[in-house]
Design a protein around this motif. Structure first.
Motif, PDB file in Angstrom:
ATOM      1  N   ALA A 166      10.482  11.533  10.386  1.00  0.00           N
ATOM      2  CA  ALA A 166      10.233  10.362  11.228  1.00  0.00           C
ATOM      3  C   ALA A 166      11.368   9.348  11.187  1.00  0.00           C
ATOM      4  CB  ALA A 166       8.934   9.684  10.788  1.00  0.00           C
ATOM      5  N   GLY A 167      12.408   9.610  10.391  1.00  0.00           N
ATOM      6  CA  GLY A 167      13.516   8.669  10.285  1.00  0.00           C
ATOM      7  C   GLY A 167      13.237   7.533   9.327  1.00  0.00           C
ATOM      8  N   SER A 168      12.396   7.794   8.338  1.00  0.00           N
ATOM      9  CA  SER A 168      12.050   6.780   7.348  1.00  0.00           C
ATOM     10  C   SER A 168      12.281   7.361   5.950  1.00  0.00           C
ATOM     11  CB  SER A 168      10.586   6.341   7.530  1.00  0.00           C
ATOM     12  OG  SER A 168      10.287   5.240   6.692  1.00  0.00           O
ATOM     13  N   GLU A 169      11.802   6.644   4.952  1.00  0.00           N
ATOM     14  CA  GLU A 169      11.966   7.101   3.571  1.00  0.00           C
ATOM     15  C   GLU A 169      10.967   6.372   2.683  1.00  0.00           C
ATOM     16  OE1 GLU A 169      15.373   4.174   1.887  1.00  0.00           O
ATOM     17  OE2 GLU A 169      16.059   5.776   3.216  1.00  0.00           O
ATOM     18  N   ARG A 170      10.848   6.851   1.473  1.00  0.00           N
ATOM     19  CA  ARG A 170       9.904   6.304   0.511  1.00  0.00           C
ATOM     20  C   ARG A 170      10.089   4.804   0.277  1.00  0.00           C
ATOM     21  NH1 ARG A 170      10.117   9.348  -5.053  1.00  0.00           N
ATOM     22  NH2 ARG A 170      10.288  11.047  -3.567  1.00  0.00           N
ATOM     23  N   ASN A 171      11.314   4.326   0.280  1.00  0.00           N
ATOM     24  CA  ASN A 171      11.585   2.920   0.014  1.00  0.00           C
ATOM     25  C   ASN A 171      11.131   2.006   1.156  1.00  0.00           C
ATOM     26  OD1 ASN A 171      12.534   1.410  -2.201  1.00  0.00           O
ATOM     27  ND2 ASN A 171      14.387   0.880  -1.094  1.00  0.00           N
ATOM     28  N   LYS A 172      10.724   2.591   2.274  1.00  0.00           N
ATOM     29  CA  LYS A 172      10.259   1.811   3.420  1.00  0.00           C
ATOM     30  C   LYS A 172       8.742   1.859   3.582  1.00  0.00           C
ATOM     31  CE  LYS A 172      14.567   2.252   5.975  1.00  0.00           C
ATOM     32  NZ  LYS A 172      15.190   2.729   7.218  1.00  0.00           N
ATOM     33  N   LEU A 173       8.046   2.345   2.560  1.00  0.00           N
ATOM     34  CA  LEU A 173       6.585   2.381   2.611  1.00  0.00           C
ATOM     35  C   LEU A 173       6.038   0.967   2.740  1.00  0.00           C
ATOM     36  CD1 LEU A 173       5.851   4.933  -0.236  1.00  0.00           C
ATOM     37  CD2 LEU A 173       5.452   5.287   2.204  1.00  0.00           C
ATOM     38  N   LEU A 174       5.082   0.791   3.625  1.00  0.00           N
ATOM     39  CA  LEU A 174       4.410  -0.492   3.787  1.00  0.00           C
ATOM     40  C   LEU A 174       3.036  -0.464   3.117  1.00  0.00           C
ATOM     41  CD1 LEU A 174       5.208  -1.099   7.555  1.00  0.00           C
ATOM     42  CD2 LEU A 174       6.384  -2.078   5.566  1.00  0.00           C
ATOM     43  N   SER A 175       2.307   0.628   3.346  1.00  0.00           N
ATOM     44  CA  SER A 175       0.941   0.732   2.859  1.00  0.00           C
ATOM     45  C   SER A 175       0.595   2.192   2.587  1.00  0.00           C
ATOM     46  CB  SER A 175      -0.011   0.161   3.916  1.00  0.00           C
ATOM     47  OG  SER A 175      -1.354   0.339   3.548  1.00  0.00           O
ATOM     48  N   ILE A 176      -0.168   2.408   1.538  1.00  0.00           N
ATOM     49  CA  ILE A 176      -0.655   3.750   1.230  1.00  0.00           C
ATOM     50  C   ILE A 176      -2.106   3.630   0.807  1.00  0.00           C
ATOM     51  CG2 ILE A 176       0.168   3.739  -1.164  1.00  0.00           C
ATOM     52  CD1 ILE A 176       0.935   6.745  -0.638  1.00  0.00           C
ATOM     53  N   THR A 177      -2.942   4.491   1.365  1.00  0.00           N
ATOM     54  CA  THR A 177      -4.347   4.557   0.974  1.00  0.00           C
ATOM     55  C   THR A 177      -4.571   5.919   0.334  1.00  0.00           C
ATOM     56  OG1 THR A 177      -4.991   3.103   2.787  1.00  0.00           O
ATOM     57  CG2 THR A 177      -6.741   4.398   1.760  1.00  0.00           C
ATOM     58  N   ILE A 178      -5.183   5.891  -0.837  1.00  0.00           N
ATOM     59  CA  ILE A 178      -5.418   7.113  -1.597  1.00  0.00           C
ATOM     60  C   ILE A 178      -6.918   7.322  -1.704  1.00  0.00           C
ATOM     61  CG2 ILE A 178      -5.027   8.302  -3.783  1.00  0.00           C
ATOM     62  CD1 ILE A 178      -2.719   6.185  -4.234  1.00  0.00           C
ATOM     63  N   TYR A 179      -7.339   8.516  -1.350  1.00  0.00           N
ATOM     64  CA  TYR A 179      -8.737   8.914  -1.467  1.00  0.00           C
ATOM     65  C   TYR A 179      -8.826   9.931  -2.602  1.00  0.00           C
ATOM     66  CZ  TYR A 179      -8.608   6.940   3.197  1.00  0.00           C
ATOM     67  OH  TYR A 179      -8.406   6.106   4.265  1.00  0.00           O
ATOM     68  N   VAL A 180      -9.682   9.669  -3.567  1.00  0.00           N
ATOM     69  CA  VAL A 180      -9.867  10.553  -4.718  1.00  0.00           C
ATOM     70  C   VAL A 180     -11.304  11.056  -4.685  1.00  0.00           C
ATOM     71  CG1 VAL A 180      -9.773  10.702  -7.238  1.00  0.00           C
ATOM     72  CG2 VAL A 180      -8.198   9.197  -6.029  1.00  0.00           C
ATOM     73  N   ARG A 181     -11.462  12.359  -4.808  1.00  0.00           N
ATOM     74  CA  ARG A 181     -12.815  12.920  -4.736  1.00  0.00           C
ATOM     75  C   ARG A 181     -13.711  12.378  -5.843  1.00  0.00           C
ATOM     76  NH1 ARG A 181     -14.052  19.103  -5.699  1.00  0.00           N
ATOM     77  NH2 ARG A 181     -13.934  18.324  -7.801  1.00  0.00           N
ATOM     78  N   ASP A 182     -13.134  12.223  -7.037  1.00  0.00           N
ATOM     79  CA  ASP A 182     -13.904  11.738  -8.189  1.00  0.00           C
ATOM     80  C   ASP A 182     -13.006  10.824  -9.015  1.00  0.00           C
ATOM     81  OD1 ASP A 182     -15.255  11.466 -10.681  1.00  0.00           O
ATOM     82  OD2 ASP A 182     -16.294  13.358 -10.334  1.00  0.00           O
ATOM     83  N   MET A 183     -13.457   9.631  -9.301  1.00  0.00           N
ATOM     84  CA  MET A 183     -12.635   8.669 -10.035  1.00  0.00           C
ATOM     85  C   MET A 183     -12.317   9.133 -11.463  1.00  0.00           C
ATOM     86  SD  MET A 183     -11.250   6.240  -8.554  1.00  0.00           S
ATOM     87  CE  MET A 183     -11.267   5.317  -7.050  1.00  0.00           C
ATOM     88  N   LYS A 184     -12.946  10.169 -11.928  1.00  0.00           N
ATOM     89  CA  LYS A 184     -12.543  10.720 -13.231  1.00  0.00           C
ATOM     90  C   LYS A 184     -11.115  11.264 -13.158  1.00  0.00           C
ATOM     91  CE  LYS A 184     -14.327  15.461 -12.762  1.00  0.00           C
ATOM     92  NZ  LYS A 184     -13.041  16.031 -12.471  1.00  0.00           N
ATOM     93  N   ASP A 185     -10.631  11.524 -11.945  1.00  0.00           N
ATOM     94  CA  ASP A 185      -9.279  12.044 -11.739  1.00  0.00           C
ATOM     95  C   ASP A 185      -8.257  10.941 -11.438  1.00  0.00           C
ATOM     96  OD1 ASP A 185     -10.180  14.683 -12.088  1.00  0.00           O
ATOM     97  OD2 ASP A 185     -10.713  14.849  -9.964  1.00  0.00           O
ATOM     98  N   PHE A 186      -8.695   9.688 -11.486  1.00  0.00           N
ATOM     99  CA  PHE A 186      -7.838   8.543 -11.166  1.00  0.00           C
ATOM    100  C   PHE A 186      -6.579   8.510 -12.029  1.00  0.00           C
ATOM    101  CE2 PHE A 186      -6.930   3.899 -11.544  1.00  0.00           C
ATOM    102  CZ  PHE A 186      -6.689   3.616 -10.218  1.00  0.00           C
ATOM    103  N   ALA A 187      -6.718   8.689 -13.334  1.00  0.00           N
ATOM    104  CA  ALA A 187      -5.562   8.628 -14.245  1.00  0.00           C
ATOM    105  C   ALA A 187      -4.575   9.761 -13.975  1.00  0.00           C
ATOM    106  CB  ALA A 187      -6.026   8.655 -15.701  1.00  0.00           C
ATOM    107  N   ALA A 188      -5.074  10.953 -13.717  1.00  0.00           N
ATOM    108  CA  ALA A 188      -4.185  12.096 -13.440  1.00  0.00           C
ATOM    109  C   ALA A 188      -3.404  11.873 -12.150  1.00  0.00           C
ATOM    110  CB  ALA A 188      -4.995  13.387 -13.358  1.00  0.00           C
ATOM    111  N   MET A 189      -4.074  11.349 -11.122  1.00  0.00           N
ATOM    112  CA  MET A 189      -3.390  11.050  -9.864  1.00  0.00           C
ATOM    113  C   MET A 189      -2.354   9.954 -10.089  1.00  0.00           C
ATOM    114  SD  MET A 189      -3.209   8.522  -7.374  1.00  0.00           S
ATOM    115  CE  MET A 189      -4.675   7.576  -7.732  1.00  0.00           C
ATOM    116  N   ASN A 190      -2.739   8.890 -10.803  1.00  0.00           N
ATOM    117  CA  ASN A 190      -1.827   7.767 -11.033  1.00  0.00           C
ATOM    118  C   ASN A 190      -0.586   8.174 -11.815  1.00  0.00           C
ATOM    119  OD1 ASN A 190      -2.677   5.446  -9.706  1.00  0.00           O
ATOM    120  ND2 ASN A 190      -4.159   4.954 -11.285  1.00  0.00           N
TER     121      ASN A 190
END
Length: 115
Positions: free
Chosen positions: A54-78
């Motif tokens: 798309a002509g962008s890059e990680r340093n230009k991220l504005l917003s990210i929404t993360i959906y986790v099936r189970d919050m027990k996996d929150f630490a592993a995702m983080n």
């Protein structure tokens, strides 16, 4: 103002660009063999590739929404996510527990970035 849609099908577009902003569809990476950390890494790799397309890059991220099936996996995702954003500007972020479309999907990411 034009809207550019990339990778469209009957349901959605992988990338939508409008007015200098890039919107990515939800990114998943599911395989019954992959744990949360592996799915997270694969999602983030896909995001990097789509941002580049798309002509962008990680340093230009504005917003990210993360959906986790189970919050027990929150630490592993983080653990994976934190390493991914370690050397770049941090986007606004939300993380919620959500029922996924398929049981083997453990995480999903949606992204908005500047072009």
């Amino acid at each position: 103002m034009s809207i550019e849609r990339i990778g469209s099908n009957d349901r959605m577009s992988k990338i939508v660009k409008h007015n200098g902003t890039v919107y990515l569809c939800g990114q998943t990476a599911s395989d019954p063999e992959w744990d949360t950390a592996e799915q997270t890494q694969r999602c983030l790799d896909k995001i990097d590739a789509l941002l580049a397309e798309a002509g962008s890059e990680r340093n230009k991220l504005l917003s990210i929404t993360i959906y986790v099936r189970d919050m027990k996996d929150f630490a592993a995702m983080n653990a994976v996510y934190d390493a991914w954003v370690a050397d770049c500007e941090k986007p606004a972020r939300a993380c919620v527990e959500a029922r996924m479309a398929r049981p083997d999907v453990l995480v999903e990411f949606t992204v908005i970035a500047a072009q």
